[in-house]
Design a protein around this motif. Structure first.
Motif, PDB file in Angstrom:
ATOM      1  N   THR A 330       1.118   3.372   4.301  1.00  0.00           N
ATOM      2  CA  THR A 330       0.888   2.666   3.045  1.00  0.00           C
ATOM      3  C   THR A 330       0.942   1.169   3.293  1.00  0.00           C
ATOM      4  O   THR A 330       1.870   0.681   3.943  1.00  0.00           O
ATOM      5  CB  THR A 330       2.006   3.038   2.044  1.00  0.00           C
ATOM      6  N   ALA A 331      -0.045   0.465   2.768  1.00  0.00           N
ATOM      7  CA  ALA A 331       0.019  -0.996   2.767  1.00  0.00           C
ATOM      8  C   ALA A 331       0.619  -1.407   1.426  1.00  0.00           C
ATOM      9  O   ALA A 331       0.649  -0.620   0.486  1.00  0.00           O
ATOM     10  CB  ALA A 331      -1.374  -1.580   2.938  1.00  0.00           C
ATOM     11  N   GLY A 332       1.070  -2.646   1.344  1.00  0.00           N
ATOM     12  CA  GLY A 332       1.728  -3.079   0.107  1.00  0.00           C
ATOM     13  C   GLY A 332       3.193  -2.683   0.134  1.00  0.00           C
ATOM     14  O   GLY A 332       3.691  -2.157   1.132  1.00  0.00           O
ATOM     15  N   GLY A 333       3.891  -2.963  -0.948  1.00  0.00           N
ATOM     16  CA  GLY A 333       5.325  -2.676  -0.995  1.00  0.00           C
ATOM     17  C   GLY A 333       6.092  -3.930  -1.377  1.00  0.00           C
ATOM     18  O   GLY A 333       5.510  -4.909  -1.864  1.00  0.00           O
ATOM     19  N   ILE A 334       7.382  -3.911  -1.092  1.00  0.00           N
ATOM     20  CA  ILE A 334       8.235  -5.043  -1.483  1.00  0.00           C
ATOM     21  C   ILE A 334       7.827  -6.291  -0.703  1.00  0.00           C
ATOM     22  O   ILE A 334       7.819  -6.277   0.539  1.00  0.00           O
ATOM     23  CB  ILE A 334       9.714  -4.700  -1.214  1.00  0.00           C
ATOM     24  N   ALA A 335       7.457  -7.343  -1.424  1.00  0.00           N
ATOM     25  CA  ALA A 335       7.008  -8.578  -0.777  1.00  0.00           C
ATOM     26  C   ALA A 335       8.101  -9.065   0.173  1.00  0.00           C
ATOM     27  O   ALA A 335       9.290  -9.055  -0.176  1.00  0.00           O
ATOM     28  CB  ALA A 335       6.696  -9.638  -1.831  1.00  0.00           C
ATOM     29  N   LEU A 336       7.690  -9.504   1.364  1.00  0.00           N
ATOM     30  CA  LEU A 336       8.685  -9.868   2.381  1.00  0.00           C
ATOM     31  C   LEU A 336       9.506 -11.086   1.968  1.00  0.00           C
ATOM     32  O   LEU A 336      10.632 -11.270   2.451  1.00  0.00           O
ATOM     33  CB  LEU A 336       7.995 -10.068   3.736  1.00  0.00           C
ATOM     34  N   ASP A 337       8.977 -11.874   1.040  1.00  0.00           N
ATOM     35  CA  ASP A 337       9.770 -13.015   0.547  1.00  0.00           C
ATOM     36  C   ASP A 337      10.930 -12.567  -0.336  1.00  0.00           C
ATOM     37  O   ASP A 337      11.820 -13.361  -0.649  1.00  0.00           O
ATOM     38  CB  ASP A 337       8.880 -13.952  -0.291  1.00  0.00           C
ATOM     39  N   GLU A 338      10.895 -11.319  -0.772  1.00  0.00           N
ATOM     40  CA  GLU A 338      11.969 -10.816  -1.630  1.00  0.00           C
ATOM     41  C   GLU A 338      13.223 -10.473  -0.847  1.00  0.00           C
ATOM     42  O   GLU A 338      14.273 -10.201  -1.425  1.00  0.00           O
ATOM     43  CB  GLU A 338      11.501  -9.574  -2.401  1.00  0.00           C
TER      44      GLU A 338
END
Ligand SMILES: Cc1cc2nc3c(=O)[nH]c(=O)nc-3n(C[C@H](O)[C@H](O)[C@H](O)COP(=O)(O)OP(=O)(O)OC[C@H]3O[C@@H](n4cnc5c(N)ncnc54)[C@H](O)[C@@H]3O)c2cc1C
Length: 389
Positions: A330-338
Motif C-alpha cells: 500500500t502506498a500512502g498512510g501516516i505522513a512521515l512529518d507526523e
C-alpha cells in the motif's frame, strides 16, 4: 518485531491482533517465497524508498539487511541469497520462521491477544478494543506501538480501518492506494483467453521517461509482475491524471533495431507472420500474440520497419490500476512529518508507529519487509527510551 525488542529490554508486552492468529500477511507473503531483504549495496538499497529515503535511512542503517539476516539465522532460518540478490529464509516459506519467532516471544513472556480489535482512544486517552469475551474494553498501557499495516489483501487482517481513527485525532493520513499491483488493459477476449497468466520473460517496459528491464506477466485483465511493479508509481500517476496511459514494451531488449531489421528482411513470401516473428525475431507465443493483438489484422503484410517498431516499442494502453484487494503493498498512510525521528506521533506522545501504515513505498525485492522490520525496531527503541525517560 517491536514486541520482541521491547520485551528483550525488559518491558511487559501485549500484542493485540484483530484476527484469530497473528502474522497472516507474513504467511501469505511467504507463499511465493518470503523475500526478507536484498543484498545490493546499502546506498542503492536506500534509493528504493524514493522520497521517503531521508526519513527511513537511519532506521535501516541501524537495523538493516545484515541485521535482518542475522535475526533470521538466530531463529534457525539461515538466510539464503537467490539469483537476483534477493534474500530468503532457508525454508523459503514463512511458517518455520514464524513458528520459531512465536516461540521466542513466548519465552520473552509476550502476551498475544487475538480477536482484539483496536477501535480508537477513550476520552481519557486509553486504548479501546472490541473483544470476543468482554465486548468493549479499555487498556491503559505506558507506551504504544501501532503496527496495523496497509490495506491490501484485507482478509489477512490489514484493512486500513485505522485510517479514520488516526485522521479523527488530527493525524495527516495520505490516501491508501495499491502499490506493487497490476494494471488493467482491455485485451481482446481471444488474447485474454489464450495468454492470461503467461509470463513475459526478459522484456523492457517504458512509462514516460522511466524504463525497467525484467519480467512481467500478462493477465486476463491486464499486466502485472516485477517490471510493472517497479514502474508502478509512474504508471499509477499517469492513469490517475489522464484516465489512461500508454506504456511501451520492448519484446527483444537485447537486440538493436538494426539487428532485428536484418533478421526480419530474410522473410520469404510464403512465411506466415507468426513464423517470421518466431523464427526471425525469436518471439515466444505470448510475444507473437502481443504483436498481433496490438498490430491488428494488417500486421500480416506490414513492412519490416513497422514490425521492428512493434517489437521494440509495442504500445499498450493501460486503463486503470488493479484493486487494492490484490495489491502486494500500500502506498500512502501516516505522513512521515507526523512522526519524529523515533517514529513517535507528534500529536500523541507515547504512541509510536511502524511498518506499512507509514507513508512510504518501495518495489518488491525484500524492501517492504526490510523497512517494516527496521521501522519496528526503531519505534520499539524509541518506545523503550520513552519508558526510561
Ligand atoms: C501476496 C503478498 C506477498 C508479499 N511478499 C513480500 C515479500 O516477499 N517481501 C516483502 O518484503 N514484502 C512482501 N509483501 C509485503 C509485506 O507482507 C508487508 O509489507 C508487511 O507484512 C507489512 O507489515 P506490517 O506489520 O506493517 O503490516 P501487516 O503485516 O499487514 O500486519 C498488520 C497487522 O495488524 C492487524 N490489525 C490491523 N488493524 C487492526 C486493528 N484495528 N486492531 C488489531 N489488529 C489490527 C492485522 O490483522 C495484521 O495482522 C507481500 C505482501 C503480499 C500481500
Amino acid at each position: 518485531m517491536a514486541a520482541e525488542v521491547l520485551a528483550s529490554a525488559g518491558a511487559e508486552v501485549t500484542v493485540y491482533e484483530r484476527m484469530p492468529s497473528v502474522g497472516r500477511k507474513l504467511q501469505l507473503a511467504g507463499r511465493g517465497g518470503l523475500n526478507l531483504t536484498h543484498t545490493e549495496a546499502l546506498d542503492r538499497f536506500l534509493d528504493r524508498y524514493g522520497p521517503a529515503r531521508p526519513r527511513l535511512e537511519a532506521a535501516i542503517r541501524a537495523f538493516g539487511p545484515a541485521e535482518l539476516r542475522a535475526w533470521s539465522a538466530g531463529l534457525g532460518q539461515r538466510a539464503v541469497v537467490g539469483t537476483s540478490g534477493r534474500v530468503f529464509p532457508e525454508a523459503f516459506r514463512s511458517t518455520p520462521l514464524l513458528r520459531a519467532w512465536l516461540g521466542r516471544l513466548s519465552e520473552l513472556d509476550v502476551a498475544i491477544r487475538t480477536r482484539w480489535t483496536w477501535t480508537g482512544w477513550t476520552a481519557n486517552g486509553d486504548l479501546r478494543f472490541t473483544t470476543p469475551e468482554d465486548g468493549e474494553v479499555a487498556v491503559e498501557p505506558d507506551v504504544v506501538v501501532l503496527a496495523l499495516g496497509g490495506a491490501s489483501w484485507p482478509r489477512t487482517g490489514s484493512d486500513g480501518g485505522w485510517v479514520a481513527l488516526l485522521a479523527g485525532v488530527g493525524v495527516d493520513v495520505q490516501p491508501l492506494q495499491p502499490a506493487n499491483v497490476g494494471f488493467t488493459v482491455a485485451w481482446s477476449e481471444h488474447f485474454a483467453d489464450h495468454f492470461g497468466g503467461t509470463p513475459l520473460k526478459n522484456v523492457a517496459v517504458t512509462a514516460g521517461d522511466a524504463a525497467r528491464k525484467g519480467e512481467a506477466m500478462v493477465t486476463a485483465r491486464g499486466i502485472e509482475g516485477g517490471v510493472v511493479y517497479a514502474l508502478g508509481p509512474h504508471i499509477r500517476d499517469r492513469v490517475q491524471r489522464d484516465g489512461s496511459t500508454t506504456i511501451r514494451l520492448d519484446l527483444r531488449p537485447d537486440l538493436s533495431r538494426e539487428e532485428l531489421r536484418r533478421r526480419l528482411v530474410t522473410r520469404r513470401p510464403k512465411d506466415s507472420i507468426a513464423n517470421v516473428l518466431r523464427r526471425a525475431a525469436g518471439l515466444t507465443p505470448v510475444g507473437i500474440g502481443l504483436v498481433r493483438e496490438v498490430g491488428g489484422p494488417g500486421i500480416a503484410h506490414a513492412p519490416v520497419d513497422e514490425l521492428v517498431t512493434l517489437i521494440k516499442h509495442l504500445p499498450v494502453v493501460v486503463t486503470g490500476t488493479a484493486g487494492i484487494d490484490r495489491a502486494i503493498s500500500t502506498a500512502g498512510g501516516i505522513a512521515l512529518d507526523e512522526v519524529d525521528d523515533r517514529f513517535m506521533l507528534r500529536r500523541r506522545p507515547g504512541t509510536f508507529v511502524a511498518g506499512e501504515m507509514l507513508d512510504w513505498e518501495a518495489p518488491t525485492g525484500g524492501y517492504l519487509l526490510q523497512a517494516t522490520f527496521s521501522t519496528a525496531v526503531a519505534a520499539a527503541r524509541g518506545a523503550r527510551d520513552w519508558l526510561d525517560r
